[in-house]
Design a protein around this motif. Structure first.
Motif, PDB file in Angstrom:
ATOM      1  N   VAL A   1       0.853  -1.198   0.000  1.00 32.35           N
ATOM      2  CA  VAL A   1       0.000   0.000   0.000  1.00 32.35           C
ATOM      3  C   VAL A   1       0.884   1.242   0.000  1.00 32.35           C
ATOM      4  O   VAL A   1       1.639   1.478   0.931  1.00 32.35           O
ATOM      5  CB  VAL A   1      -0.939   0.004   1.234  1.00 32.35           C
ATOM      6  N   GLN A   2       0.780   1.997  -1.081  1.00 37.82           N
ATOM      7  CA  GLN A   2       1.650   3.171  -1.216  1.00 37.82           C
ATOM      8  C   GLN A   2       1.103   4.359  -0.456  1.00 37.82           C
ATOM      9  O   GLN A   2       1.852   5.154   0.100  1.00 37.82           O
ATOM     10  CB  GLN A   2       1.785   3.539  -2.685  1.00 37.82           C
ATOM     11  N   SER A   3      -0.204   4.519  -0.514  1.00 44.89           N
ATOM     12  CA  SER A   3      -0.784   5.615   0.247  1.00 44.89           C
ATOM     13  C   SER A   3      -2.222   5.282   0.572  1.00 44.89           C
ATOM     14  O   SER A   3      -2.848   4.441  -0.088  1.00 44.89           O
ATOM     15  CB  SER A   3      -0.716   6.929  -0.536  1.00 44.89           C
ATOM     16  N   ALA A   4      -2.722   5.900   1.600  1.00 44.88           N
ATOM     17  CA  ALA A   4      -4.114   5.681   1.995  1.00 44.88           C
ATOM     18  C   ALA A   4      -4.690   7.020   2.428  1.00 44.88           C
ATOM     19  O   ALA A   4      -4.060   7.760   3.171  1.00 44.88           O
ATOM     20  CB  ALA A   4      -4.187   4.662   3.132  1.00 44.88           C
ATOM     21  N   ILE A   5      -5.853   7.351   1.892  1.00 48.54           N
ATOM     22  CA  ILE A   5      -6.497   8.620   2.239  1.00 48.54           C
ATOM     23  C   ILE A   5      -7.905   8.316   2.732  1.00 48.54           C
ATOM     24  O   ILE A   5      -8.607   7.475   2.156  1.00 48.54           O
ATOM     25  CB  ILE A   5      -6.598   9.547   1.000  1.00 48.54           C
ATOM     26  N   VAL A   6      -8.311   9.002   3.782  1.00 46.36           N
ATOM     27  CA  VAL A   6      -9.707   8.904   4.215  1.00 46.36           C
ATOM     28  C   VAL A   6     -10.466  10.029   3.513  1.00 46.36           C
ATOM     29  O   VAL A   6     -10.053  11.183   3.561  1.00 46.36           O
ATOM     30  CB  VAL A   6      -9.829   9.062   5.746  1.00 46.36           C
ATOM     31  N   ASN A   7     -11.544   9.662   2.827  1.00 45.95           N
ATOM     32  CA  ASN A   7     -12.318  10.657   2.084  1.00 45.95           C
ATOM     33  C   ASN A   7     -13.613  10.990   2.825  1.00 45.95           C
ATOM     34  O   ASN A   7     -14.594  10.254   2.734  1.00 45.95           O
ATOM     35  CB  ASN A   7     -12.624  10.124   0.680  1.00 45.95           C
ATOM     36  N   PRO A   8     -13.604  12.101   3.583  1.00 43.13           N
ATOM     37  CA  PRO A   8     -14.774  12.413   4.409  1.00 43.13           C
ATOM     38  C   PRO A   8     -16.018  12.705   3.562  1.00 43.13           C
ATOM     39  O   PRO A   8     -17.140  12.528   4.032  1.00 43.13           O
ATOM     40  CB  PRO A   8     -14.333  13.660   5.194  1.00 43.13           C
ATOM     41  N   ALA A   9     -15.829  13.161   2.300  1.00 49.82           N
ATOM     42  CA  ALA A   9     -16.987  13.476   1.471  1.00 49.82           C
ATOM     43  C   ALA A   9     -17.752  12.226   1.058  1.00 49.82           C
ATOM     44  O   ALA A   9     -18.884  12.298   0.615  1.00 49.82           O
ATOM     45  CB  ALA A   9     -16.531  14.239   0.234  1.00 49.82           C
ATOM     46  N   ARG A  10     -17.123  11.070   1.206  1.00 48.23           N
ATOM     47  CA  ARG A  10     -17.757   9.809   0.811  1.00 48.23           C
ATOM     48  C   ARG A  10     -17.946   8.889   2.018  1.00 48.23           C
ATOM     49  O   ARG A  10     -17.558   7.726   1.976  1.00 48.23           O
ATOM     50  CB  ARG A  10     -16.885   9.106  -0.243  1.00 48.23           C
ATOM     51  N   GLY A  11     -18.487   9.412   3.096  1.00 49.64           N
ATOM     52  CA  GLY A  11     -18.739   8.602   4.288  1.00 49.64           C
ATOM     53  C   GLY A  11     -17.480   7.972   4.822  1.00 49.64           C
ATOM     54  O   GLY A  11     -17.472   6.808   5.250  1.00 49.64           O
ATOM     55  N   ASN A  12     -16.371   8.746   4.801  1.00 46.92           N
ATOM     56  CA  ASN A  12     -15.083   8.252   5.288  1.00 46.92           C
ATOM     57  C   ASN A  12     -14.645   6.955   4.626  1.00 46.92           C
ATOM     58  O   ASN A  12     -14.191   6.031   5.287  1.00 46.92           O
ATOM     59  CB  ASN A  12     -15.101   8.089   6.821  1.00 46.92           C
ATOM     60  N   SER A  13     -14.807   6.885   3.331  1.00 45.11           N
ATOM     61  CA  SER A  13     -14.284   5.719   2.625  1.00 45.11           C
ATOM     62  C   SER A  13     -12.765   5.865   2.521  1.00 45.11           C
ATOM     63  O   SER A  13     -12.223   6.952   2.715  1.00 45.11           O
ATOM     64  CB  SER A  13     -14.897   5.610   1.235  1.00 45.11           C
TER      65      SER A  13
END
Lengths: 339, 287
Positions: free
Chosen positions: A257-269
């Motif tokens: 896994v090179q990077s991981a982002i939490v996307n709050p605009a998509r229900g924290n996907s």
């Protein structure tokens, strides 16, 4: 050879809203160049400055080496413009409109007549040429507008969101026509908030967000630069932030896994970029199960321009569009337009 | 038959068509070409949507009929000499019709004009003015005929010529003024609002409906600087007198009487002033 379009340090405000903060890009002669960004990013304002409809507050705007600010008439002669909202005189027929357009560009009447018939034929408009444009469908209107924009054989054709609101078939007709145009040597500058449109057409592109260029290059360059495959993972449909962060920490420790982002605009996907492991989906599933995280959904994809956009801004194009919609001062823009 | 190479040639750019930095030789030729094309467009519109013209003819006719009837039993001689109100009113209706016809401009089409390399943006003004003048002359013709039928009489040929000139001068100024407004205001709705607010006051503050002597002192002053009055009064004079010359005094103000040539000079000055005043608007909008 001079750039077909040269925009440097462009800045433009409408009242208190800065529509364009700092935009620079160059378009080479003969290429299709795309401006990609959400609605409200500053694409249309940039185009309005280029087509001499708006005066830049600061910066350089040139068409074929000619300043659009200092020599607007000379610049106008070299530009064809197909606006987003097609403004046709509904009472005129298609042919009459083209003759009017020819006179506005001062084409000699003999050559103009021949050229109009030629373009009507090329754009499959001959059957409709003597009907009033008020009866035209969206696709027909766009094709007529294309013919009008090309009448004076401009060096650069500028299209603002050319396929918004068009049906799929008309869209492909427009795309195909733009490719023919490029093959014939006309430079094309196109704005779009459709990723696939820019991906399909543009030789090079600039991604614009909140009035600045955030990245530019050819579509394949940009995609390569972000690298790896994409995994979009939802622990739950709406994951609590804390849980998402825990999962992120756990997944980040996996070697591929090179990077991981939490996307709050998509229900924290979670948006993961993975590289160097062919079996990563199974691997992620097992790791999550071991740490007893549930999985609501998991999808994988090759990098797209949206990922380029996500990597540069931390949000997807669609999220940006939603956010931008609330920020615009439409009244001030309208007022400025009418000046 | 469309071949690949013919497609190429039709879609290729042609820099030779686009001239150099400076405007090329025939600026006047370009101006005439674009003015002619824009005027033609307006007449095509009129021909396919004649409702504007029809309404523009019915309305002054109603004015004459209804306003005339409203004051039928006014005491004789109230409006001066042996004039009935219909006779008094006809010149006012002629001028007011030309005025309101010239006011409303619509541009759904403006951006197409603004990105085009027009020789001068005054071609937009010129085309609108030619169109509105033609329209006003048609209306004026109908009003003159109708008021002759209603008993207002008919000026002689010279008088009709002078009336045409006066109508032309009013229409030129008002058309240019409304174009300036159309460029200065945010949109067509706002233009309609301005017209709505100013239209009737301009009418009441002129001598269209009542002579100067009926008015309060301050209104007399306002009416005497209202350009509409400068068009209405000479036309009224021409209606009543077959003997006139450029030096004839055709209009009274609270402070002096004004001759025909001075009235024409005032209208010319009004036009020149408006054309000069809208220049920065044309520039700014069309930098």
């Amino acid at each position: 050879m001079a750039n077909a379009v040269f925009i440097d340090n462009l800045q433009k405000s409408y009242g208190s809203i800065t529509a364009v903060k700092n935009i620079s890009f160059q378009v080479q002669p003969g290429e299709i160049f795309g401006l990609l960004g959400p609605n409200g990013a500053g694409k249309t304002t940039t185009i309005r400055c280029l087509t001499t409809l708006a005066k830049p507050d600061r910066g350089t705007v040139e068409v074929c080496g000619i300043s659009a600010v200092k020599n607007p008439r000379a610049a106008r002669r070299r530009l064809g413009y197909v606006a987003q909202e097609v403004a046709l005189d509904k009472v005129l027929t298609g042919r009459e409109l083209l003759h009017l357009q020819a006179a506005l560009y001062h084409l000699p009447s003999e050559g103009a007549k021949e050229r109009i018939e030629r373009l009507l034929e090329l754009l499959n408009l001959t059957t409709y040429a003597d009907r009033q444009t008020g009866t035209y469908s969206g696709g027909l209107r766009k094709r007529l507008d294309l013919a009008a924009g090309l009448l004076h054989q401009p060096e650069v054709l500028v299209l603002d969101e050319p396929t918004v609101g068009l049906d799929i078939e008309s869209r492909f007709i427009v795309w195909d026509f733009l490719r023919q145009l490029k093959a014939a040597g006309t430079t094309v500058l196109i704005t779009s908030h459709y990723l696939e449109e820019i991906d399909a057409l543009a030789d090079r592109l600039a991604i614009i967000d909140s009035g600045v260029v955030i990245d530019s290059g050819s579509p394949s360059q940009l995609k390569e630069r972000v690298g790896g495959d994409r995994v979009t993972l939802q622990i739950k449909e709406f994951t609590p932030e804390e849980e998402a962060q825990q999962a992120k920490a756990m997944l980040s420790s996996l070697p591929f896994v090179q990077s991981a982002i939490v996307n709050p605009a998509r229900g924290n996907s979670l948006n993961l970029i993975v590289k160097g492991e062919s079996n990563y989906l199974t691997n992620i599933e097992e790791s999550l199960a071991a740490a007893s995280f549930p999985i609501f959904s998991m999808t994988q994809s090759r990098p797209s321009l949206d990922d380029v956009y996500l990597a540069a801004t931390g949000r997807t194009l669609m999220d940006a569009e939603m956010a931008a919609a609330g920020r615009r001062d439409l009244k001030a823009e309208k007022k400025e337009e009418m000046k | 038959m469309i071949t690949q190479s013919s497609i190429q040639s039709s879609l290729s750019p042609d820099p030779s068509l686009h001239g150099g930095l400076e405007d090329n030789s025939s600026a006047l030729g370009d101006f005439l070409q674009e003015t002619f094309a824009l005027t033609k467009r307006l007449f095509i519109q009129l021909q396919r949507r004649p409702s504007t013209l029809i309404a523009g003819i019915i309305q002054p006719f109603m004015w004459l009929l209804l306003f005339g009837a409203l004051f039928t039993n006014a005491p004789g001689g109230l409006f001066g000499e042996d004039l009935n109100y219909g006779q008094f009113l006809a010149p006012g209706v002629i001028v007011f019709t030309a005025f309101s016809g010239a006011l409303d401009r619509e541009f759904g089409f403006l951006n197409r004009l603004l990105v085009a390399p027009l020789a001068s943006r005054y071609s937009i003004v010129a085309a609108s003015t030619i169109y509105i003048i033609a329209l006003s002359f048609m209306q004026t013709g109908v009003i003159v005929a109708a008021s002759a039928f209603l008993g207002a009489g008919l000026p002689n040929i010279g008088g009709l010529g002078a009336i045409a000139l006066i109508v032309l001068l009013v229409v030129l100024g008002v058309t240019a003024l409304s174009l300036g407004l159309a460029f200065a205001l945010p949109g067509h709705i706002e233009l309609i609002a301005v017209i709505f607010v100013t239209n009737l006051p301009l009418l009441f503050a002129s001598t269209a409906l009542a002579p100067l002597s009926f008015m309060a002192g301050w209104l007399q002053v306002v009416a005497s600087i209202n350009p509409l009055t400068y068009a209405i009064e000479p036309i009224r004079y021409l209606y009543l007198h077959s003997e006139w010359g450029l030096g004839t005094l055709v209009m009274d103000t609270p402070w002096t009487s004004i001759s025909l040539w001075a009235v024409i000079l005032v209208l010319l000055a009004f036009d020149a002033l408006v054309l000069l005043a809208i220049q920065p608007l044309l520039r700014r909008r069309f930098a």
